[in-house]
Motif scaffolding. Structure first.
Motif, PDB file in Angstrom:
ATOM      1  N   GLU A 184      57.068  23.928  62.021  1.00  0.00           N
ATOM      2  CA  GLU A 184      57.231  22.973  63.124  1.00  0.00           C
ATOM      3  C   GLU A 184      56.492  23.406  64.402  1.00  0.00           C
ATOM      4  OE1 GLU A 184      58.274  19.309  64.389  1.00  0.00           O
ATOM      5  OE2 GLU A 184      58.570  20.109  62.379  1.00  0.00           O
ATOM      6  N   ARG A 225      61.107  33.222  63.362  1.00  0.00           N
ATOM      7  CA  ARG A 225      62.200  34.170  63.618  1.00  0.00           C
ATOM      8  C   ARG A 225      62.045  35.496  62.864  1.00  0.00           C
ATOM      9  NH1 ARG A 225      68.559  32.603  62.995  1.00  0.00           N
ATOM     10  NH2 ARG A 225      69.368  34.607  63.659  1.00  0.00           N
ATOM     11  N   ARG A 229      64.405  19.406  56.902  1.00  0.00           N
ATOM     12  CA  ARG A 229      65.027  19.402  58.232  1.00  0.00           C
ATOM     13  C   ARG A 229      64.099  20.073  59.225  1.00  0.00           C
ATOM     14  NH1 ARG A 229      70.744  21.626  56.882  1.00  0.00           N
ATOM     15  NH2 ARG A 229      70.426  22.612  58.893  1.00  0.00           N
ATOM     16  N   ARG A 230      63.651  19.328  60.211  1.00  0.00           N
ATOM     17  CA  ARG A 230      62.692  19.853  61.182  1.00  0.00           C
ATOM     18  C   ARG A 230      63.254  21.049  61.932  1.00  0.00           C
ATOM     19  NH1 ARG A 230      59.299  15.010  63.965  1.00  0.00           N
ATOM     20  NH2 ARG A 230      58.208  16.788  64.831  1.00  0.00           N
ATOM     21  N   SER A 231      64.557  21.096  62.106  1.00  0.00           N
ATOM     22  CA  SER A 231      65.162  22.218  62.830  1.00  0.00           C
ATOM     23  C   SER A 231      65.054  23.524  62.042  1.00  0.00           C
ATOM     24  CB  SER A 231      66.633  21.922  63.136  1.00  0.00           C
ATOM     25  OG  SER A 231      67.370  21.773  61.929  1.00  0.00           O
ATOM     26  N   LYS A 232      64.904  23.439  60.715  1.00  0.00           N
ATOM     27  CA  LYS A 232      64.787  24.634  59.880  1.00  0.00           C
ATOM     28  C   LYS A 232      63.358  24.849  59.383  1.00  0.00           C
ATOM     29  CE  LYS A 232      68.414  25.971  57.562  1.00  0.00           C
ATOM     30  NZ  LYS A 232      69.246  26.160  56.385  1.00  0.00           N
ATOM     31  N   CYS A 233      62.462  23.978  59.769  1.00  0.00           N
ATOM     32  CA  CYS A 233      61.091  23.991  59.271  1.00  0.00           C
ATOM     33  C   CYS A 233      60.275  25.097  59.959  1.00  0.00           C
ATOM     34  CB  CYS A 233      60.457  22.629  59.520  1.00  0.00           C
ATOM     35  SG  CYS A 233      58.807  22.453  58.866  1.00  0.00           S
ATOM     36  N   SER A 234      59.766  26.037  59.166  1.00  0.00           N
ATOM     37  CA  SER A 234      59.043  27.188  59.726  1.00  0.00           C
ATOM     38  C   SER A 234      57.689  26.820  60.322  1.00  0.00           C
ATOM     39  CB  SER A 234      58.862  28.272  58.658  1.00  0.00           C
ATOM     40  OG  SER A 234      58.006  27.841  57.613  1.00  0.00           O
TER      41      SER A 234
END
Length: 148
Positions: free
Chosen positions: A21, A135, A14-19
């Motif tokens: 990206e 993050r 998932r690109r939204s969770k990909c560190s």
């Protein structure tokens, strides 16, 4: 600086969770989707892996191949890149809060961006800004302060 770091991202990641990206479009990084649509030229590269000789300054001239997926999917991806010599990293403590419902995560496992940071540090490549949008970047650096 050395050859590009090639990051192969599994299609189910998932690109939204990909560190990693935030590294897209950054000089020195190339992204490839898996399964591969066409072969990728990886002569002169080493692959980050859980097992294998330690990554060292002797690998400085090599390109770096990084597989980005869940642990289960990354294991399956490795066979497609078996010809690329594996290199492991020394132990660093992850800051990524993983909770797998299927399989336990490896004790020495790092988030992909953390592994890239450590590899670039070992190879003498720039690390400036690698963790900027991660993050847990500051926590990762704090937990591993004694390893610098």
């Amino acid at each position: 600086m050395g050859p590009d770091t090639v990051i192969v991202v599994h299609e189910k990641e998932r690109r939204s969770k990909c560190s990693v990206e935030p590294l897209r479009g950054r000089k020195g990084f190339s992204f490839v989707s898996y399964p591969l649509e066409k072969p990728v030229e990886l002569a002169g590269y080493v692959r980050l892996a859980m097992e294998g000789p330690r990554l060292s300054l002797e690998d400085r001239a090599s390109g770096l191949l990084v597989l980005d997926a869940t642990w289960r999917l990354a294991d399956r991806m490795e066979s497609a890149f078996a010809e690329v010599p594996p290199r492991s990293l020394p132990y660093w403590e992850t800051a990524y809060p993983r909770v797998s419902k299927l399989l336990p995560d490896p004790e020495e496992g790092l988030a992909t961006i953390e592994a890239i940071y450590v590899a670039h540090l070992i190879l003498g490549r720039p690390t400036d800004g690698l963790l900027r949008e991660y993050r847990w970047g500051e926590l990762f650096l704090e937990r591993n302060r004694d390893r610098f």
